[in-house]
Design a protein around this motif. Structure first.
Motif, short mmCIF file in Angstrom:
data_model
loop_
_atom_site.label_atom_id
_atom_site.label_comp_id
_atom_site.label_asym_id
_atom_site.label_seq_id
_atom_site.Cartn_x
_atom_site.Cartn_y
_atom_site.Cartn_z
N ILE A 20 59.73 40.36 72.52
CA ILE A 20 60.58 41.47 72.12
C ILE A 20 61.94 41.39 72.80
CG2 ILE A 20 60.86 43.99 72.33
CD1 ILE A 20 57.78 44.13 71.78
N HIS A 21 61.94 40.91 74.02
CA HIS A 21 63.21 40.71 74.74
C HIS A 21 64.01 39.52 74.21
CE1 HIS A 21 61.51 43.52 77.70
NE2 HIS A 21 62.70 43.56 78.29
N GLY A 22 63.36 38.70 73.37
CA GLY A 22 64.05 37.52 72.86
C GLY A 22 64.37 36.55 73.98
N GLY A 23 65.51 35.89 73.88
CA GLY A 23 65.91 34.93 74.91
C GLY A 23 66.02 35.56 76.28
N MET A 24 66.37 36.84 76.33
CA MET A 24 66.47 37.52 77.62
C MET A 24 65.10 37.67 78.28
SD MET A 24 69.63 37.85 78.07
CE MET A 24 69.57 38.84 79.55
N GLY A 25 64.04 37.66 77.49
CA GLY A 25 62.71 37.77 78.06
C GLY A 25 62.33 36.56 78.88
N TYR A 26 62.96 35.42 78.55
CA TYR A 26 62.68 34.17 79.27
C TYR A 26 63.51 34.05 80.54
CZ TYR A 26 60.73 29.44 79.31
OH TYR A 26 60.02 28.30 79.62
N ILE A 27 64.42 35.00 80.72
CA ILE A 27 65.27 35.03 81.90
C ILE A 27 64.65 35.97 82.92
CG2 ILE A 27 67.59 35.52 82.76
CD1 ILE A 27 67.42 33.21 80.73
N GLU A 28 64.49 35.50 84.14
CA GLU A 28 63.79 36.29 85.15
C GLU A 28 64.48 37.62 85.45
OE1 GLU A 28 60.94 35.98 86.40
OE2 GLU A 28 60.34 33.91 86.10
N GLU A 29 65.78 37.70 85.25
CA GLU A 29 66.51 38.91 85.62
C GLU A 29 66.02 40.15 84.87
OE1 GLU A 29 70.66 38.18 85.14
OE2 GLU A 29 70.69 36.52 86.56
N THR A 30 65.52 39.99 83.64
CA THR A 30 65.07 41.16 82.88
C THR A 30 63.73 41.69 83.36
OG1 THR A 30 63.94 39.83 81.20
CG2 THR A 30 66.27 40.34 80.82
N GLY A 31 62.95 40.86 84.04
CA GLY A 31 61.65 41.30 84.57
C GLY A 31 60.49 41.17 83.62
N ALA A 32 60.75 40.87 82.34
CA ALA A 32 59.65 40.79 81.37
C ALA A 32 58.71 39.64 81.70
CB ALA A 32 60.21 40.63 79.95
N ALA A 33 59.26 38.55 82.21
CA ALA A 33 58.43 37.38 82.52
C ALA A 33 57.46 37.66 83.67
CB ALA A 33 59.31 36.19 82.86
N GLN A 34 57.84 38.55 84.59
CA GLN A 34 56.96 38.85 85.71
C GLN A 34 55.62 39.41 85.24
OE1 GLN A 34 58.37 41.62 88.74
NE2 GLN A 34 56.33 41.73 89.66
N HIS A 35 55.65 40.27 84.23
CA HIS A 35 54.40 40.86 83.74
C HIS A 35 53.46 39.76 83.25
CE1 HIS A 35 57.00 44.21 84.10
NE2 HIS A 35 57.51 44.17 82.88
N LEU A 36 54.01 38.79 82.54
CA LEU A 36 53.18 37.70 82.02
C LEU A 36 52.63 36.85 83.15
CD1 LEU A 36 52.09 36.15 79.59
CD2 LEU A 36 54.28 34.95 79.44
N ARG A 37 53.47 36.59 84.16
CA ARG A 37 53.00 35.78 85.29
C ARG A 37 51.96 36.53 86.12
NH1 ARG A 37 56.44 35.51 88.68
NH2 ARG A 37 58.35 36.42 87.83
N ASP A 38 52.18 37.82 86.32
CA ASP A 38 51.24 38.60 87.14
C ASP A 38 49.88 38.78 86.47
OD1 ASP A 38 53.12 38.86 89.13
OD2 ASP A 38 53.57 40.98 88.76
N VAL A 39 49.89 39.02 85.16
CA VAL A 39 48.62 39.32 84.48
C VAL A 39 47.81 38.05 84.23
CG1 VAL A 39 49.35 39.13 82.05
CG2 VAL A 39 47.65 40.87 82.72
N ARG A 40 48.43 36.88 84.33
CA ARG A 40 47.74 35.65 83.94
C ARG A 40 46.50 35.37 84.79
NH1 ARG A 40 45.04 32.98 82.02
NH2 ARG A 40 45.24 31.07 80.77
N ILE A 41 46.49 35.80 86.03
CA ILE A 41 45.36 35.53 86.91
C ILE A 41 44.14 36.36 86.53
CG2 ILE A 41 46.13 37.28 88.59
CD1 ILE A 41 44.25 33.98 89.32
N THR A 42 44.34 37.46 85.81
CA THR A 42 43.23 38.40 85.60
C THR A 42 42.10 37.81 84.76
OG1 THR A 42 44.32 39.41 83.67
CG2 THR A 42 44.73 40.41 85.84
N THR A 43 42.40 36.82 83.92
CA THR A 43 41.32 36.20 83.14
C THR A 43 40.56 35.16 83.95
OG1 THR A 43 42.82 34.49 82.28
CG2 THR A 43 42.57 36.49 80.95
#
Length: 595
Positions: free
Chosen positions: A409-432
């Motif tokens: 949803i963030h588009g290209g900005m989602g792939y940029i760490e400054e927006t913070g969207a990528a952190q959610h994906l990195r943090d939740v990845r361990i839960t599985t």
């Protein structure tokens, strides 16, 4: 990064869908009235939003430092932890006589979701401490309880779970750590890896729960015992003594949860770490597995919390970002694009369905532990056993999918760490992965839970799903398409029954080959069931004029789930029955690259 606790939806779920009034009639939970619970959630929501959330990005970007065997957490971490301890948020379900709040497990589920949504790397410390409390409370002798429980409950001391070793991942039969008896204690030696919060300076002591083998222990999982091994020894008067023979030798550099220290611990390099046996010899794994329901529920709640955070983050961006010509009339931001609403709808609907399933598992834990009726306790324990692998497995997998949609949803900005969207994906990845991978949860569901009891718990669930469908069939208001919602819930019940019967009819490995697909199908079908119940309650709230805006949005979310999430169950059901054999037909040679 901001986080707002979804208290309206939480109260809706625990009051209308989890029966808070019935929970508050259980022994020891009489004070858990809606007014008290609402006040508790308001306060914990403030702590989550005002104290934990601002540290989330700091923890991700700064991470940890490790020098001379000491772990240093980011600035603000220790102060936030001390505030958590002072406010009593460390172990809300523990007995008030030991310093806890005595709250129901289902209310603690709300608190856990909030704290994990605001800052899951921080909250992991309390989650592990609650596991240690449960083990000691349930299986240790009174002497150990007296020494260790009071300060673990308050959070003055923290706890860990030490299972994994370098040569033994999920296969605990391969554990080599040893415990030699000497006087009134044991000398523990060996190495443990992946120990969350195994070393830090936020609390004055760390109490390690360690699996190890006695000298005369039988081989395999039947020869594992459980020991309390404190970082600092405790004197007879309760004061702290000398440092025990346990040290952190490294911390892991991880994809996410950067501020949560994942440690490798060495026990007994200088003669043996002093440890104390919990319960009976050679029953350590049994004790650990008894703790797994709460631990796996906690991981499922982590995923729900991060999923909620990712959804809030994506909604905020979609409301502000302008790009392209939208189709929604006056809406100039990207939320006017149908595909953005599709993705946000998937995030919102799946998060809310997973929340209800997790809270219902927590509610059944309350009844299984506290009901005065033995048959009711047994029925709820069966329900807990069935729901936990689904809560852990399905919630964490959809948590990853939702966080990934947030990036999209963030588009290209989602792939940029400054927006913070990528952190959610990195943090939740361990839960599985931790507390048992999705594959392990699926095998537990199919093998231990459905095959072991001949499908009794699953068919009890099917009966409840059909009760919901019948209630839906009797509604005649104009608030939703009741025929479609009723049909989806009935179809969901049929699929759970069909797959249960398929599993029970098989001989050999086909159910295990199809297990993950079964788990996903069950999760989606149970999601339809709880959303059906949500539709009934939302309609009733509209009739009474209670929270009409939330109730009307809930009905739209239910309709979205039935039309955009539930249809996948049909394909999954077909895959279970047709796909298992083709999985087993593949051999190692089929994956080799030709020379």
């Amino acid at each position: 990064m901001t986080y707002t606790a979804p208290i309206d939806d939480m109260m809706f779920v625990i009051e209308d869908l989890c029966g808070l009034n019935s929970v508050s009639k259980l022994r020891g939970l009489e004070d858990a009235t809606p007014d008290l619970v609402s006040a508790v959630l308001e306060e914990s929501g403030k702590f989550a939003g005002q104290v934990l959330a601002p540290l989330n990005v700091v923890g991700d970007r700064v991470g940890l430092t490790f020098e001379d065997g000491k772990v240093h957490t980011p600035d603000g971490w220790a102060a936030a932890y001390h505030q958590l301890v002072e406010m009593g948020w460390n172990s809300p379900t523990s007995d008030p006589e030991r310093g806890g709040m005595g709250l129901p497990t289902v209310v603690n589920a709300c608190i856990q979701e909030m704290f994990n949504g605001a800052n899951t790397a921080f909250q992991l410390c309390s989650v592990l401490t609650q596991g240690a409390i449960e083990a000691i409370e349930g299986y240790a002798d009174e002497a150990l309880k007296t020494v260790y429980l009071p300060k673990l409950v308050t959070g003055e001391w923290t706890g860990t779970m030490n299972l994994t070793e370098p040569q033994a991942g999920s296969d605990l039969a391969a554990i080599r750590s040893k415990a030699e008896p000497t006087g009134d204690h044991y000398l523990v030696s060996g190495q443990k890896i992946f120990i969350t919060y195994g070393e830090h300076e936020m609390a004055e002591n760390i109490i390690h729960l360690v699996l190890a083998r006695l000298p005369d222990a039988p081989a395999g999982v039947k020869g594992i015992s459980l020991f309390v091994v404190p970082k600092y020894l405790v004197n007879a008067d309760g004061s702290l003594g000398q440092r025990n023979d346990v040290r952190c030798i490294s911390i892991e550099h991880k994809l996410g949860i950067h501020a949560s220290p994942t440690c490798a611990l060495a026990f007994g390099d200088n003669g043996g770490a002093t440890g104390y046996l919990v319960g009976e010899p050679n029953k350590g794994l049994q004790y650990m597995f008894a703790m797994m329901n709460n631990a796996r529920l906690g991981v499922g709640l982590q995923a729900v919390g991060i999923s909620e955070l990712a959804t809030q983050h994506a909604i905020k961006y979609a409301m502000e970002r302008t790009q392209g010509r939208t189709t929604a009339g006056s809406e100039e931001t990207i939320i006017g694009h149908p595909d953005i609403r599709r993705m946000l709808g998937l995030m919102k609907a799946r998060t809310e369905a997973a929340r209800v399933i997790a809270y219902r598992a927590a509610t059944s834990l309350d009844f299984a532990q506290r009901s005065s009726n033995s048959e009711e306790r047994a029925r709820h324990q069966r329900r807990v056993d069935l729901l936990i692998p689904i809560t852990k497995g399905w919630s964490t997998e959809l948590g990853i999918e939702n966080a990934s949609l947030g990036v999209q949803i963030h588009g290209g900005m989602g792939y940029i760490e400054e927006t913070g969207a990528a952190q959610h994906l990195r943090d939740v990845r361990i839960t599985t992965i931790y507390e048992g991978t999705t594959g392990i949860q699926a095998i537990d569901l199919v093998g231990r839970k459905i095959q072991r009891d001949g499908g009794v718990a699953a068919m009890e669930l099917v009966a409840d799903m059909r009760t919901t469908a019948r209630a839906l069939s009797e509604l005649s208001t104009n608030y939703a398409d009741w025929v479609a919602i009723c049909g989806a819930v009935m179809d969901a019940a049929d699929k759970v029954e069909e797959l249960t019967n398929w599993i029970l009819a098989q001989r050999g490995s086909e159910p295990l080959a199809a297990a993950v697909t079964v788990l996903e199908c069950f999760g989606i079908c149970l999601g339809a069931w709880v959303m059906g119940d949500a539709a009934i309650s939302a309609s009733e709230r509209i009739e009474r004029g209670r929270c009409p805006m939330h109730a009307k949005t809930k009905l739209k979310t239910v309709q979205f789930y039935m039309n955009n999430v539930f249809p996948k169950a049909e394909a999954l059901s077909s895959t279970v029955k047709k796909g298992a054999k083709s999985i087993l037909d593949l051999s190692a040679a089929d994956f080799c690259v030709d020379a």
